[in-house]
Design an enzyme around this catalytic site. Structure first.
Site: not given
Ligand code: EPZ
Length: 417
Positions: A116, A122-123, A398
């Site tokens: 989405c 970022p990762i 999805r």
């Molecule tokens: C998980 O995404 C979920 N996806 C998301 O659900 C959910 O919204 C999100 O966690 C927050 O709860 C899955 O579990 C598959 P994050 P994820 O890494 O892991 C920043 C849905 O609708 N960040 O916790 O990608 C990032 O940009 C989906 O089901 C960095 O800056 O979320 C964000 O602002 C959408 N660098 C914040 O952290 C990184 O290396 C949280 O992201 C990683 C993240």
């Protein structure tokens, strides 16, 4: 292209058994790559993202079949450590295969994940953590080539943000690494606990999942096990929103109210009674809805960003002004234009949505923008007067298992065309 046609304005009444959680099933499917022998994942939802994860497992030489409500994975002899680009693009969770491939094969190559569009995703935290565990990462033409020449080793890793995906990738890399890994400021989401429970069932030694500090003692090997995927708390929140918005009454079976307290608080403040059972939740809509105090999305146990869009819908019908501030993702209000087209009074101010009610929603032709935004449009359509045609429903598929069948079983007028 498929679409939903919904004739709204029907009160939803009855019982729904809540599906297994997408955000738990996906990391656990990649974790199955770490295990010799067979893993059986019960309560695995039928979703396009789950099919994509199975195809990734297949491309790595594992067997993954869906039988009834279970997924059965055999990862005895993986043959590849590279995820094809097309499969990487299908969903965000494809990145979680990085930790699993490194843990099992000590090497991997993969592109950046799709998923989405919610603003930049970022990762960097994933990559920095894996580097600390002995992984060398080179990027060539958008492909990440990773190797662990000396093998993976445990490390102390502090996450600048409690990222769900980074915590999962570290766990997957750490369970068979040499020595101890300690993650501080780890994500505390229930889905992390579910992943750890599965891995511990396979022989891993993880302590503290669900807390900010997680300790992992590496073990030499893992053996697949049978695990029941936890109920989906965001799908639960969606059906709560549908009941509130249609003035209905729904019993949600097989769900876990404890993981939803921050969301239940909001529904109760809105004026809905929520009765918590052992593994069920009953929501009584039908009372006049009231605006609520400001909501801020936060990592667990705060109010989940994934529930923000669907909760907006009953707030449009509530008396007064409510504010939802989105702090996790920078672009997560893309559904608002569609809701406004359906009669909502919502203004975006910086990172907040100001919702004024009560309005009467009416049907319209709208297109899903992303998974939860699409679910919000679906919820609005159920409450709206007249017909809504909702297109781009691949986004909804999805994360929601047969939503039209679920909703028809509680009185909605919805067809998939
Ligand atoms: C998980 O995404 C979920 N996806 C998301 O659900 C959910 O919204 C999100 O966690 C927050 O709860 C899955 O579990 C598959 P994050 P994820 O890494 O892991 C920043 C849905 O609708 N960040 O916790 O990608 C990032 O940009 C989906 O089901 C960095 O800056 O979320 C964000 O602002 C959408 N660098 C914040 O952290 C990184 O290396 C949280 O992201 C990683 C993240």
């Amino acid at each position: 292209m498929q679409r939903f046609v919904i004739h709204g304005g029907k009160r939803l009444e009855g019982e729904i058994t809540v599906q297994g959680a997408k955000n738990s099933a996906l990391p656990i499917l990649s974790a199955a790559l770490l295990c010799k022998g067979e893993s059986v994942l019960e309560n695995c939802p039928r979703l396009s993202d789950v099919y994509a994860a199975c195809r990734i497992l297949g491309s790595l030489g594992c067997r993954c079949r869906l039988e009834g409500t279970s997924a059965v994975i055999c990862a005895d002899a993986p043959t590849a450590a590279a995820v094809p680009e097309g499969l990487m693009q299908e969903m965000r969770s494809s990145i979680i295969f990085m930790g699993a491939m490194l843990g099992r094969m000590g090497t991997c190559s993969l592109g950046y994940p799709g998923g989405c569009e919610l603003g930049p995703r970022p990762i960097d935290l994933h990559l920095a953590a894996l580097r600390r565990m002995g992984v060398r990462i080179r990027e060539e033409d958008g492909i990440l080539r990773c190797t662990a020449p000396g093998g993976l080793h445990g490390a102390r890793i502090h996450l600048a943000l409690p990222s769900v995906g980074a915590t999962e990738n570290i766990l997957l890399a750490a369970v068979m690494a040499k020595g101890e890994t300690v993650i501080t400021n780890a994500a505390r989401e229930p889905e992390i606990m579910d992943l750890a429970a599965y891995l511990n069932g396979c022989g891993a030694r993880i302590e503290g999942a669900g807390c900010s500090t997680i300790r992992v003692e590496g073990v030499p090997s893992l053996t697949g096990c049978t695990h029941r995927i936890m109920p989906d708390r965001i799908v639960t929140a969606t059906w709560l929103a549908a009941a509130a918005a249609t003035g209905g009454r729904l019993r949600l079976a097989g769900t876990d109210a404890a993981s939803l307290e921050s969301v239940l608080d909001v529904f109760e403040e809105m004026g809905c009674r929520c009765k918590r059972g052992q593994d069920s939740l009953t929501v009584y809509g039908g009372c006049p809805l009231r605006a609520v105090r400001d909501i801020r999305t936060m990592p667990y146990p705060g109010f989940p960003t994934d529930a923000q869009a669907v909760v907006t819908v009953p707030l449009c019908l509530a008396d007064g002004a409510s504010v939802i501030e989105e702090t996790v993702f920078s672009d997560r209000f893309r559904h608002v234009d569609a809701l406004v087209k359906m009669g909502a009074d919502i203004r975006i101010v910086g990172r907040a949505a100001v919702i004024r009610g009560p309005v009467t929603l009416h049907g319209a032709q709208v297109a899903a923008t992303d998974l939860r935004g699409g679910a919000a449009m679906l919820t609005a359509a159920l409450a709206a007067q007249g017909e809504t045609v909702l297109t781009d429903i691949r986004h909804i598929d999805r994360g929601y298992d047969s939503p039209e069948q679920v909703l028809r079983s509680v009185g909605a007028d919805i067809v998939r065309i």
